[in-house]
Every structure is written in structure tokens, then in C-alpha cells.
Design an enzyme around this catalytic site. Structure first.
Site, PDB file in Angstrom:
ATOM      1  N   ARG A 122       0.804  -1.225   0.000  1.00 24.74           N
ATOM      2  CA  ARG A 122       0.000   0.000   0.000  1.00 24.74           C
ATOM      3  C   ARG A 122       0.836   1.273   0.000  1.00 24.74           C
ATOM      4  NH1 ARG A 122      -2.829  -3.390   3.609  1.00 24.74           N
ATOM      5  NH2 ARG A 122      -4.751  -4.173   2.690  1.00 24.74           N
ATOM      6  N   LYS A 144       2.753  11.245 -10.975  1.00 24.03           N
ATOM      7  CA  LYS A 144       1.975  10.308 -11.786  1.00 24.03           C
ATOM      8  C   LYS A 144       2.829   9.078 -12.101  1.00 24.03           C
ATOM      9  CE  LYS A 144      -0.487  11.914 -15.234  1.00 24.03           C
ATOM     10  NZ  LYS A 144      -0.937  12.746 -16.385  1.00 24.03           N
ATOM     11  N   GLU A 186       9.466  17.839 -24.908  1.00 26.73           N
ATOM     12  CA  GLU A 186       8.682  18.135 -23.704  1.00 26.73           C
ATOM     13  C   GLU A 186       8.989  19.542 -23.183  1.00 26.73           C
ATOM     14  OE1 GLU A 186       6.247  16.651 -22.269  1.00 26.73           O
ATOM     15  OE2 GLU A 186       6.249  14.639 -23.106  1.00 26.73           O
ATOM     16  N   LYS A 228       6.103  23.038 -14.907  1.00 24.39           N
ATOM     17  CA  LYS A 228       5.251  21.898 -14.559  1.00 24.39           C
ATOM     18  C   LYS A 228       4.857  21.936 -13.090  1.00 24.39           C
ATOM     19  CE  LYS A 228       4.621  16.950 -14.884  1.00 24.39           C
ATOM     20  NZ  LYS A 228       5.087  15.651 -15.424  1.00 24.39           N
ATOM     21  N   GLU A 238      -4.991  16.106 -11.501  1.00 26.74           N
ATOM     22  CA  GLU A 238      -5.416  16.214 -12.900  1.00 26.74           C
ATOM     23  C   GLU A 238      -6.942  16.272 -13.041  1.00 26.74           C
ATOM     24  OE1 GLU A 238      -3.525  14.618 -17.050  1.00 26.74           O
ATOM     25  OE2 GLU A 238      -4.110  13.084 -15.604  1.00 26.74           O
ATOM     26  N   ARG A 242      -4.374  20.745 -14.892  1.00 27.19           N
ATOM     27  CA  ARG A 242      -3.235  19.879 -15.218  1.00 27.19           C
ATOM     28  C   ARG A 242      -3.400  19.204 -16.582  1.00 27.19           C
ATOM     29  NH1 ARG A 242      -0.180  15.856 -10.936  1.00 27.19           N
ATOM     30  NH2 ARG A 242       1.311  14.943 -12.392  1.00 27.19           N
ATOM     31  N   ASN A 246      -1.073  17.925 -21.243  1.00 25.47           N
ATOM     32  CA  ASN A 246      -1.232  16.919 -22.296  1.00 25.47           C
ATOM     33  C   ASN A 246      -1.146  17.519 -23.700  1.00 25.47           C
ATOM     34  OD1 ASN A 246      -1.672  14.616 -20.558  1.00 25.47           O
ATOM     35  ND2 ASN A 246      -3.625  15.562 -20.036  1.00 25.47           N
ATOM     36  N   HIS A 249      -0.090  15.385 -26.668  1.00 24.02           N
ATOM     37  CA  HIS A 249      -0.049  13.986 -26.251  1.00 24.02           C
ATOM     38  C   HIS A 249      -1.220  13.143 -26.741  1.00 24.02           C
ATOM     39  CE1 HIS A 249       3.204  15.428 -23.792  1.00 24.02           C
ATOM     40  NE2 HIS A 249       3.403  14.242 -23.275  1.00 24.02           N
ATOM     41  N   HIS A 253       0.343   9.955 -28.135  1.00 22.39           N
ATOM     42  CA  HIS A 253       0.162   8.614 -27.576  1.00 22.39           C
ATOM     43  C   HIS A 253      -0.449   7.665 -28.601  1.00 22.39           C
ATOM     44  CE1 HIS A 253       0.229   9.904 -23.051  1.00 22.39           C
ATOM     45  NE2 HIS A 253       1.435   9.764 -23.575  1.00 22.39           N
ATOM     46  N   HIS A 266       9.071   8.792 -27.544  1.00 18.43           N
ATOM     47  CA  HIS A 266       7.915   9.505 -27.001  1.00 18.43           C
ATOM     48  C   HIS A 266       7.907  10.975 -27.420  1.00 18.43           C
ATOM     49  CE1 HIS A 266       4.794  10.874 -24.282  1.00 18.43           C
ATOM     50  NE2 HIS A 266       5.638  11.753 -23.785  1.00 18.43           N
TER      51      HIS A 266
END
Length: 363
Positions: A122, A144, A186, A228, A238, A242, A246, A249, A253, A266
Site C-alpha cells: 500500500r 503520476k 517536452e 510543470k 489532474e 493539469r 497533455n 499527447h 500517444h 515519445h
């Protein structure tokens, strides 16, 4: 040498983020205290370990046990099977709730290690020592974590912030130009999104940045990280703002998935996503001057040629994107240099036609 000491405030505490040429040496004592008399599990890839394992030697001497867990290179590491093997290995080696995980590698290693740390018993503490530009400016910051499913990138994950991030730009010297290009995409995303001065710095210093010069990279990495951090602090999970991160992206993606995470890095996929976002934004009033500056800068990166792809395939992958909710697609589009907006009123038919035209022009 300039050092940048940043911090990210989030619901579970504060993460120090230190950036600069040789900053890992500066942070050695703090990291040594963090691993002191603990079982430590270093998650990394063979390439990174071959190049940089020696810089972790002072830490290994302070740990109770030092366990190096190798994972595949790149996106191949971010699978349920690899995560499961790591959980088993940590358990077998006696990992407890007060053990430590150290993510030592690029963005994929950081995503995977954070996910494993956040879910094992956990949640146990971990730290990030990112070794790629992409990870230093983006993936290591924000909490993330994720692994991929077969047809959807980063679709299983959780928020789990590292205890600290040490982004030593000296480690970037071994990166090939293509990896630096990927990471700088980025940076370009952040410049378009929120920092016109950073955009100017990219225009001015691109060749030095692509050469991997640590001193030239340090302020750029810090500026992108600061941008960021500012957004993440206002929207840590998000829910709204936030989503701006993206930019580029949604299509990026889809391109990665459509090519089975091969052929394009990427950042290269994001580069094409940025160009497509500019195309959509022009239809909504983005000035020709701003659109032209963005295109000219992307052109200077000399992205690899985009392989042939079907519009239907890309639309299908975009439809699985985790940023899409029951209300439909949301796109991040630039309004001017340093400012973007999230729009949700673009019809599917409009996207499909724009994408067909975009791919035709690139072929």
C-alpha cells in the site's frame, strides 16, 4: 556551476527537486541518510547501469542491503508482468514498508518504479534519479505513475510522489542526439504552454542543447520543471488545469500505440502531436505568425519521417486515451506563445478530416 533548488508541494507533503550540472554530488549526503540501514531496491535498465552505476556507489555503502533489479529498456518495462516480477523480487528479498525504492533511469523506469512503490504494501517511499532529459523535465515530476495495457499507454496507475528528485544534467552527456531531441520536445511543450521566454531560449540555443552540454541544459531543465511544478501544485490530481500538460499527447500517444511503441520515441511522437495541435488551433484563431514560429522550431529538430498510418487506427487509439471522459474528446490547443486552452467542442468528423489532411501532407 548553477544549481536550482525547487520544490513541489502536494497533498502528501513536499518533494525537493534539485537540478544542475553535478547536483547528484551535492545531494549525496541527503540520499545517503535516506537509504541508511534500509533495504534498498534500485530499479534500472541494463544500459543505464552500464553507463552510470558507479555514481550510486556511495549510497550502496550506507544501505543495509542493496538490491539492483533490472527491467527491460523503454516502454517494454511498463507492463503488468514486469511490475509483478518486481513485487515478487522485493518480497523475496525481505522488502518491508520502510524499505526504499530508487528509480534510476528514464521516464519508463520512473513510471514503473513509482507504480511498484505506490502499490507494494500500500505504498513505500521512493526517490527519482532521472538519467534522461525527458525524465528530468517531465516524467519524474508530479507523482503520476503508470504501466501500459496492450492498447492504451499509462492506463493503469496511481499518484505517488517521490521523496526527492535529483536531476543531474551531467548524466545527460551520454545520451544520443535522438534522446536529447525527444526530451527537448517536452521542453518545447512547456514553452508553448506557459513560458514564452523558454521558447525564445530554445530558438536561440537549440544546437547547444542538442549537443548535450550540461551547463546549457541546466537552466532549460529547471525552467521546464518550474513550469510543470506550478501547474501540478494548482491541480495535483489532474482534475482540470493539469490537463494542459497533455498538449501534443493525444495524437502523440496514439502514434506510439499505432506503431507498437517502436520507430518513434515519445518526444518525437509528441512533436507530431504539437504540429497537429497547431493545425487545429489555427482554425480557432491562432495567429499565422505564432503557428509559423512553432512549425519552424519543430522543423529544426528534424523529426524522423512518420510511417504510413491509417486515420481509423489513430482515431481508435485516441478514443482509448485516459484523458477522454464520457463527455468526449478534449484537446489542448495553443492560443498564443505561453498560453493554451482545453477545448471539447471539436466534432469527431472535424478531427478525422484534419488528421487525414495532416497525414497526407506528411507523406
Amino acid at each position: 556551476m548553477t544549481r536550482y533548488r525547487l520544490q513541489l508541494r502536494h497533498p502528501s507533503g513536499v518533494t525537493p527537486i534539485h537540478v544542475g550540472d553535478g547536483v547528484l554530488s551535492d545531494e549525496s549526503s541527503q540520499l545517503e541518510d535516506w537509504v541508511l540501514d534500509r533495504r534498498v531496491f534500485v530499479i534500472s535498465s541494463p544500459t543505464v547501469l552500464g553507463l552510470h552505476a558507479r555514481v550510486l556507489a556511495p549510497l550502496s555503502e550506507r544501505a543495509a542491503t542493496w538490491n539492483v533489479l533490472e527491467v527491460p529498456e523503454g516502454e517494454d518495462a511498463k507492463s503488468l508482468e514486469v511490475a509483478g516480477s518486481l513485487w515478487e523480487a522485493i518480497l523475496e528479498a525481505g522488502g518491508k514498508r520502510d524499505s526504499r525504492i530508487l528509480a534510476f533511469g528514464g521516464g519508463s523506469v520512473g513510471d514503473l518504479a513509482g507504480f511498484v512503490a505506490g502499490s507494494y504494501m500500500r505504498g513505500i517511499d521512493y526517490a527519482q534519479v532521472p538519467t534522461t532529459l525527458l525524465a528530468q523535465v517531465d516524467a519524474a515530476i508530479g507523482g503520476k505513475t503508470a504501466i501500459n495495457l496492450t492498447k492504451a499507454k499509462n492506463s493503469v496507475g496511481l499518484f505517488h510522489h517521490p521523496q526527492r528528485v535529483v536531476a543531474d544534467t551531467r548524466l545527460l552527456r551520454t545520451l544520443p542526439r535522438e534522446e536529447l531531441r525527444s526530451g527537448l520536445m517536452e521542453v518545447l511543450k512547456m514553452a508553448i504552454l506557459s513560458d514564452g521566454e523558454l521558447f525564445v531560449a530554445l530558438e536561440r540555443d537549440l544546437e547547444g542543447l542538442l549537443s548535450g552540454d550540461a551547463a546549457t541544459l541546466s537552466p532549460v531543465v529547471a525552467a521546464a520543471a518550474e513550469g510543470k511544478i506550478s501547474i501540478v501544485e494548482r491541480d495535483p490530481t489532474e482534475r482540470n488545469e493539469r490537463m494542459l500538460l497533455n498538449l501534443g499527447h493525444t495524437l502523440g500517444h496514439a502514434l506510439e500505440a499505432g506503431l507498437d511503441y517502436r520507430l518513434l520515441r515519445h518526444g518525437e511522437a509528441v512533436g507530431y502531436g504539437l504540429l497537429f495541435a497547431v493545425r487545429l488551433a489555427e482554425r480557432r484563431g491562432l495567429s499565422a505568425d505564432t503557428a509559423g514560429r512553432i512549425r519552424q522550431l519543430v522543423d529544426r529538430f528534424e523529426l524522423p519521417k512518420l510511417p504510413a498510418l491509417e486515420v481509423d487506427t489513430l482515431v481508435e487509439f485516441m478514443g482509448r486515451d485516459k484523458k477522454i471522459d464520457e463527455g468526449g474528446w478534449r484537446w489542448v490547443l495553443p492560443t498564443e506563445l505561453g498560453s493554451c486552452e482545453v477545448v471539447s467542442d471539436l466534432a469527431r468528423e472535424e478531427i478525422e478530416q484534419a488528421l487525414q489532411d495532416f497525414l497526407t501532407e506528411l507523406s
